[in-house]
Scaffold this motif. Structure first.
Motif, PDB file in Angstrom:
ATOM      1  N   GLY A  58      27.569  34.734  20.605  1.00  0.00           N
ATOM      2  CA  GLY A  58      28.572  35.557  19.945  1.00  0.00           C
ATOM      3  C   GLY A  58      28.896  36.795  20.767  1.00  0.00           C
ATOM      4  O   GLY A  58      28.440  36.939  21.907  1.00  0.00           O
ATOM      5  N   PRO A  59      29.703  37.715  20.232  1.00  0.00           N
ATOM      6  CA  PRO A  59      30.184  38.863  21.016  1.00  0.00           C
ATOM      7  C   PRO A  59      29.051  39.668  21.659  1.00  0.00           C
ATOM      8  O   PRO A  59      28.083  40.043  21.001  1.00  0.00           O
ATOM      9  N   HIS A  60      29.199  39.930  22.965  1.00  0.00           N
ATOM     10  CA  HIS A  60      28.231  40.728  23.708  1.00  0.00           C
ATOM     11  C   HIS A  60      28.941  41.333  24.915  1.00  0.00           C
ATOM     12  O   HIS A  60      29.925  40.783  25.414  1.00  0.00           O
ATOM     13  N   PRO A  61      28.456  42.472  25.422  1.00  0.00           N
ATOM     14  CA  PRO A  61      29.155  43.184  26.504  1.00  0.00           C
ATOM     15  C   PRO A  61      28.640  42.808  27.888  1.00  0.00           C
ATOM     16  O   PRO A  61      27.525  42.306  28.038  1.00  0.00           O
ATOM     17  N   HIS A  62      29.470  43.092  28.899  1.00  0.00           N
ATOM     18  CA  HIS A  62      29.068  43.001  30.302  1.00  0.00           C
ATOM     19  C   HIS A  62      29.766  44.106  31.085  1.00  0.00           C
ATOM     20  O   HIS A  62      30.880  44.514  30.749  1.00  0.00           O
ATOM     21  N   ARG A  63      29.117  44.547  32.147  1.00  0.00           N
ATOM     22  CA  ARG A  63      29.748  45.474  33.100  1.00  0.00           C
ATOM     23  C   ARG A  63      29.134  45.269  34.477  1.00  0.00           C
ATOM     24  O   ARG A  63      27.936  45.031  34.613  1.00  0.00           O
ATOM     25  N   GLN A  94      35.342  28.621  33.786  1.00  0.00           N
ATOM     26  CA  GLN A  94      35.799  29.955  33.398  1.00  0.00           C
ATOM     27  C   GLN A  94      35.294  30.964  34.426  1.00  0.00           C
ATOM     28  O   GLN A  94      34.113  30.946  34.780  1.00  0.00           O
ATOM     29  N   TRP A  95      36.188  31.837  34.890  1.00  0.00           N
ATOM     30  CA  TRP A  95      35.802  32.890  35.836  1.00  0.00           C
ATOM     31  C   TRP A  95      36.190  34.226  35.204  1.00  0.00           C
ATOM     32  O   TRP A  95      37.370  34.502  35.025  1.00  0.00           O
ATOM     33  N   MET A  96      35.194  35.021  34.848  1.00  0.00           N
ATOM     34  CA  MET A  96      35.440  36.297  34.183  1.00  0.00           C
ATOM     35  C   MET A  96      34.922  37.447  35.038  1.00  0.00           C
ATOM     36  O   MET A  96      33.757  37.454  35.440  1.00  0.00           O
ATOM     37  N   THR A  97      35.787  38.391  35.337  1.00  0.00           N
ATOM     38  CA  THR A  97      35.392  39.627  36.000  1.00  0.00           C
ATOM     39  C   THR A  97      35.151  40.673  34.914  1.00  0.00           C
ATOM     40  O   THR A  97      36.097  41.171  34.303  1.00  0.00           O
ATOM     41  N   ALA A  98      33.878  40.979  34.660  1.00  0.00           N
ATOM     42  CA  ALA A  98      33.576  41.995  33.642  1.00  0.00           C
ATOM     43  C   ALA A  98      34.010  43.375  34.128  1.00  0.00           C
ATOM     44  O   ALA A  98      34.535  44.174  33.364  1.00  0.00           O
ATOM     45  N   PRO A 129      30.148  44.561  44.509  1.00  0.00           N
ATOM     46  CA  PRO A 129      29.714  45.756  45.230  1.00  0.00           C
ATOM     47  C   PRO A 129      30.066  47.018  44.443  1.00  0.00           C
ATOM     48  O   PRO A 129      30.940  46.994  43.554  1.00  0.00           O
ATOM     49  N   ALA A 130      29.424  48.119  44.788  1.00  0.00           N
ATOM     50  CA  ALA A 130      29.631  49.374  44.058  1.00  0.00           C
ATOM     51  C   ALA A 130      31.107  49.746  43.978  1.00  0.00           C
ATOM     52  O   ALA A 130      31.586  50.232  42.943  1.00  0.00           O
ATOM     53  N   ARG A 131      31.856  49.465  45.034  1.00  0.00           N
ATOM     54  CA  ARG A 131      33.267  49.867  45.056  1.00  0.00           C
ATOM     55  C   ARG A 131      34.122  49.077  44.065  1.00  0.00           C
ATOM     56  O   ARG A 131      35.235  49.499  43.722  1.00  0.00           O
ATOM     57  N   LEU A 132      33.600  47.950  43.558  1.00  0.00           N
ATOM     58  CA  LEU A 132      34.365  47.116  42.635  1.00  0.00           C
ATOM     59  C   LEU A 132      33.761  47.027  41.239  1.00  0.00           C
ATOM     60  O   LEU A 132      34.319  46.350  40.370  1.00  0.00           O
ATOM     61  N   LYS A 133      32.640  47.681  41.018  1.00  0.00           N
ATOM     62  CA  LYS A 133      31.976  47.535  39.723  1.00  0.00           C
ATOM     63  C   LYS A 133      32.829  48.029  38.556  1.00  0.00           C
ATOM     64  O   LYS A 133      32.706  47.532  37.437  1.00  0.00           O
ATOM     65  N   MET A 134      33.694  48.993  38.804  1.00  0.00           N
ATOM     66  CA  MET A 134      34.544  49.516  37.732  1.00  0.00           C
ATOM     67  C   MET A 134      35.980  49.015  37.861  1.00  0.00           C
ATOM     68  O   MET A 134      36.921  49.622  37.344  1.00  0.00           O
ATOM     69  N   THR A 135      36.154  47.863  38.523  1.00  0.00           N
ATOM     70  CA  THR A 135      37.478  47.271  38.631  1.00  0.00           C
ATOM     71  C   THR A 135      37.951  46.793  37.261  1.00  0.00           C
ATOM     72  O   THR A 135      37.152  46.613  36.332  1.00  0.00           O
ATOM     73  N   ALA A 136      39.250  46.587  37.121  1.00  0.00           N
ATOM     74  CA  ALA A 136      39.801  46.156  35.841  1.00  0.00           C
ATOM     75  C   ALA A 136      39.272  44.769  35.475  1.00  0.00           C
ATOM     76  O   ALA A 136      39.236  43.869  36.320  1.00  0.00           O
ATOM     77  N   PRO A 137      38.873  44.571  34.220  1.00  0.00           N
ATOM     78  CA  PRO A 137      38.408  43.252  33.797  1.00  0.00           C
ATOM     79  C   PRO A 137      39.514  42.203  33.906  1.00  0.00           C
ATOM     80  O   PRO A 137      40.703  42.507  33.814  1.00  0.00           O
ATOM     81  N   ALA A 138      39.085  40.950  34.101  1.00  0.00           N
ATOM     82  CA  ALA A 138      40.039  39.848  34.226  1.00  0.00           C
ATOM     83  C   ALA A 138      39.356  38.556  33.802  1.00  0.00           C
ATOM     84  O   ALA A 138      38.121  38.461  33.792  1.00  0.00           O
ATOM     85  N   TYR A 139      40.189  37.562  33.464  1.00  0.00           N
ATOM     86  CA  TYR A 139      39.641  36.272  33.039  1.00  0.00           C
ATOM     87  C   TYR A 139      40.614  35.159  33.408  1.00  0.00           C
ATOM     88  O   TYR A 139      41.834  35.296  33.244  1.00  0.00           O
TER      89      TYR A 139
END
Length: 282
Positions: A58-63, A94-98, A129-139
Motif C-alpha cells: 500500500g501507499p509508502h514514500p521514496h526519495r 515499471q520505471w519510477m524515479t522517486a 548520484p547526489a546531483r540528481l537525488k532531488m530531481t523531479a519525480p517521474a514514472y
C-alpha cells in the motif's frame, strides 16, 4: 571481446512478507551493493487463490533513487502522488524515479484479486548520484509490447531491451544515468555474449533455470558478482532460463539508507522524514 570471469555467487535469502514468497539477493551477507544497484526483491513465483487480498504494498514514500519493477507473471497496479496510474501485465516493466519524493502504492488489480492466478515480480532499486537525488519525480509503465526484443542464437535467446542500447537498437527507456537494463530469456543450449564495458558495474541475477556464466555453473535465485576483467559476459543456458542483466557506471558516493529513503548523509535522511511528515511528497 574478452569475457568477464565470476568473482562470487550470492544466493537469494528467503524473507517472506506475510503470505508473499520473497527472496532477496541484494543486499546480502556477501555483498552490500553493486554500485549503483542497491536492492533486489524477488516476489514469487506463486499462485494466488481467487478472492485473495493480493500484494501488500500500500501507499509508502521514496526519495533519492529509482525503482524498476519487472512483472514476470500476473499483473500490477501502480498509483502515486504525482498522479500516475497504470495496470501493467505480465512481461511489462515499471520505471519510477522517486527523486525528490513520491508516495506510491503497488497492489494487485481488483480483477486479479477476484480471479487469482500466478504471480512473479522483481523490484530493483537503482541509486541516483547526489546531483540528481532531488530531481523531479517521474514514472513510466511499459507493457510487454512496448519493449523492443532482439532474437539471437537462431531464436534460442531473446533479449528484452528495457534501457540503453545493444547492437544499434535502443531500449524503451532512457535512463537519467545511462543504465543499461534488460531481461534475457534463454532456451536450453542457447548462448549469448552480452556487452559489459570495462569499469561498468554489471548486475546479473538468475531468475530461473540453470546456466553457465563465464564458464561457471549458476543455479536459479543467484546473484552473479563479476570481475572487471573483460568487456562482455558470456551466458550459456543448460536449461530454459530467465536472467536479469544490466550495467551502469558506479557512482562512488556514500550511501545512507533508512527504510524507503536513500541519500548521501544522515542529515538528508532526517530532512526526508521531516518533508514526508509535512506532506511535501504530494
Amino acid at each position: 571481446m574478452r569475457l568477464r570471469t565470476v568473482k562470487a555467487l550470492h544466493a537469494a535469502l528467503r524473507d517472506d512478507i506475510g503470505d508473499l514468497v520473497t527472496r532477496r539477493p541484494l543486499p546480502g551477507p556477501g555483498v552490500e551493493q553493486v554500485d549503483p544497484f542497491l536492492f533486489l526483491n524477488h516476489h514469487g513465483p506463486q499462485t494466488y487463490p481467487p478472492g485473495s487480498s493480493g500484494l501488500p504494498f500500500g501507499p509508502h514514500p521514496h526519495r533519492g533513487f529509482e525503482t524498476v519493477t519487472f512483472i514476470l507473471e500476473g499483473s500490477l497496479a501502480h498509483y502515486d502522488s504525482g498522479g500516475h496510474e497504470s495496470v501493467i501485465e505480465a512481461g511489462g516493466v515499471q520505471w519510477m524515479t522517486a527523486g525528490s519524493g513520491l508516495v506510491h502504492a503497488e497492489v494487485s488489480p481488483e480483477a486479479f484479486k477476484r480471479a487469482g492466478g500466478p504471480m512473479e515480480i522483481l523490484q530493483l532499486w537503482v541509486n541516483l548520484p547526489a546531483r540528481l537525488k532531488m530531481t523531479a519525480p517521474a514514472y513510466t509503465g511499459l507493457q510487454r509490447a512496448d519493449i523492443p526484443t532482439l532474437s539471437r542464437d537462431d531464436g534460442r535467446v531473446t533479449v528484452n531491451l528495457i534501457a540503453g542500447e545493444l547492437e544499434g537498437e535502443a531500449g524503451a527507456m532512457r535512463s537519467l544515468t545511462g543504465v543499461f537494463m534488460s531481461t534475457v530469456e534463454l532456451q536450453a543450449g542457447g548462448r549469448i555474449a552480452m556487452p559489459a564495458p570495462a569499469r561498468r558495474s554489471v548486475f546479473l541475477y538468475v531468475v530461473r533455470g540453470e546456466l553457465r556464466v563465464g564458464g561457471t555453473a549458476v543455479e536459479g535465485f543467484r546473484l552473479v558478482e563479476l570481475n572487471d576483467d573483460g568487456d562482455a559476459v558470456g551466458i550459456e543456458a543448460t536449461s530454459d532460463a530467465v536472467v536479469l542483466f544490466g550495467h551502469a557506471d558506479p557512482i562512488g558516493e556514500p550511501v545512507v539508507a533508512h527504510g524507503p529513503f536513500v541519500m548521501t548523509t544522515r542529515e538528508e535522511i532526517v530532512q526526508a522524514i521531516r518533508d514526508y511528515q509535512a506532506g511535501k511528497f504530494g
